[in-house]
Enzyme design. Structure first.
Site, mmCIF file in Angstrom:
data_model
loop_
_atom_site.group_PDB
_atom_site.id
_atom_site.type_symbol
_atom_site.label_atom_id
_atom_site.label_comp_id
_atom_site.label_asym_id
_atom_site.label_seq_id
_atom_site.Cartn_x
_atom_site.Cartn_y
_atom_site.Cartn_z
ATOM 1 N N CYS A 144 0.815 -1.221 0.000
ATOM 2 C CA CYS A 144 0.000 0.000 0.000
ATOM 3 C C CYS A 144 0.848 1.271 0.000
ATOM 4 C CB CYS A 144 -0.936 0.012 1.198
ATOM 5 S SG CYS A 144 -1.954 -1.466 1.253
ATOM 6 N N HIS B 3 -3.880 6.920 2.497
ATOM 7 C CA HIS B 3 -4.214 5.592 1.976
ATOM 8 C C HIS B 3 -5.591 5.221 2.504
ATOM 9 C CE1 HIS B 3 -4.255 1.486 0.963
ATOM 10 N NE2 HIS B 3 -3.947 1.025 2.161
ATOM 11 N N ASN C 62 -10.189 -0.596 -0.533
ATOM 12 C CA ASN C 62 -8.734 -0.459 -0.411
ATOM 13 C C ASN C 62 -8.088 -0.936 -1.715
ATOM 14 O OD1 ASN C 62 -6.026 -0.723 0.180
ATOM 15 N ND2 ASN C 62 -6.335 -1.787 2.138
#
Ligand code: UT7
Length: 331
Positions: free
Chosen positions: A117, A258, A288
């Site tokens: 990520c 994020h 996500n």
């Protein structure tokens, strides 16, 4: 790290999300979950899923073309391509090599960053260093993930969280007007490797028929381990970026975090003392998307006019590794 004079600047951004929408209600028909649980625990309502014939490089190229167009450049103007991804087209070679070919860029260095990520922030930081030294002038940084192909769709703990997509930015030397990358901070702490990983398919545990049956080629996560460390580390990395830039929270116009969990973001917002209204949020629509989440949200904020030229933007991300980081950029 920061310096008095910004070395690089974001010249243009772009994003791509597959058309197919998978809602929480759709998921509740196939696994033991509910729209209410997913929304309350994560903030996600729906996510995008790539077509069967779509690849990570296809999505990366779509986002990259939009970023190049926004920058007023073509692929021939690039002198480096960095792709943050853990779901590239092939185990070998790099997804960036395929992106280079599909874009029609010349024989420039093209490589992947495996920082999950945090992949886009790692790419941003690396490109900033290359531009600061003067070695490279126009660098494409992409975050792309096709996570739907590495999820166990029977595991409600993970399959409700992730989505597919790509985001990109083109960087070049900063003009002398105070705009540009002010600071980047990167970190890794491998003590939590086993809490978020794809256990098999690498050289430690090559994939076997038994491994396939046990879904060991799919994402495994102990969410609560990652949640706690995410709040702590995203807050400290963000503070470090602000210190580098000699700025305070009130100087930050927008935070582009994020998008892993709205509760994580809300706790970071509280600790940084920055209202959630100054965060660019799209987790509700995309879930996500790992390395793609920051560049997709950044592009959205720029294109819809929220993020204006000259705005100071703070970015922060944490994921598998665990690897995390932050960036402070004057757009
Ligand atoms: O981007 C990479 C970095 N990743 C992250 O930052 C993710 C960090 N972690 C998280 O976002 C959260 O930990 C999750 C959203 C993954 C989970 O939320 P949680 O509040 O930590 O839930 P939990 O794992 O503690 O589970 C609570 C309960 C459990 O049931 P019991 O044991 O209390 O009966 C789970 O089995 O919720 C259950 N559960 C679900 N229930 C309905 C877990 N997933 C689901 C689900 N639907 N999808």
């Amino acid at each position: 790290m920061g310096s008095e004079r910004p070395g690089s600047q974001i010249l243009g951004t772009g994003a791509y999300a597959p058309e197919k929408v998978l809602t929480n209600h759709d998921l509740a028909r196939t696994v033991d979950t509910s729209d209410e649980w997913i929304r309350e625990r994560t903030g996600i309502r729906e996510r995008r899923i790539a077509r069967d014939d779509e690849t990570a490089s296809d999505m990366a190229v779509a986002a990259a073309k939009r970023a190049l167009e926004a920058a007023g450049l073509t692929a021939r103007d690039l002198d480096m391509i960095i792709v943050g991804t853990v779901t590239g087209d092939l185990p070998m070679p790099a997804c960036a090599a395929i992106v280079q070919h599909k874009l029609g860029a010349s024989n420039i260095p093209a490589f992947d960053i495996s920082a999950a990520c945090a992949g886009f922030l790692y790419g941003l930081s690396i490109s900033d260093q290359f531009i600061r030294t003067g070695a490279h002038k126009r660098i494409l940084v992409v975050g792309v993930e096709l996570l739907s192909r590495v999820l166990n769709w029977q595991d409600r703990v993970t399959c409700v969280l992730f989505g597919d997509g790509a985001g990109a930015a083109v960087l070049g030397p900063a003009a002398d007007d105070g705009r540009g990358v002010l600071s980047t901070r990167l970190y890794t702490d491998s003590s939590l490797v086993e809490s978020l990983c794809i256990p098999a398919g690498g050289s430690r545990e090559p994939l076997t028929a038994e491994g396939l049956e046990k879904h060991r080629d799919k994402v495994f996560m102990v969410g609560s381990d990652i949640f706690k460390i995410a709040v702590k580390n995203l807050t400290s990395a963000s503070r470090a970026a602000l210190e580098d830039g000699k700025l305070t929270a009130s100087d930050v116009k927008w935070v582009v975090p994020h998008q892993a969990n709205l509760r994580i973001i809300a706790q970071v917002a509280m600790r940084l003392d920055i209202p959630l209204t100054r965060f660019v949020l799209n987790i509700e629509r995309y879930g996500n998307t790992s390395s793609a989440s920051i560049p997709i949200a950044l592009d959205e904020g720029i294109r819809d006019g929220r993020i204006q030229k000259g705005d100071t933007v703070l970015m922060c991300a944490l994921g598998a590794g665990i690897s995390w980081g932050s960036a402070l950029v004057r757009i």
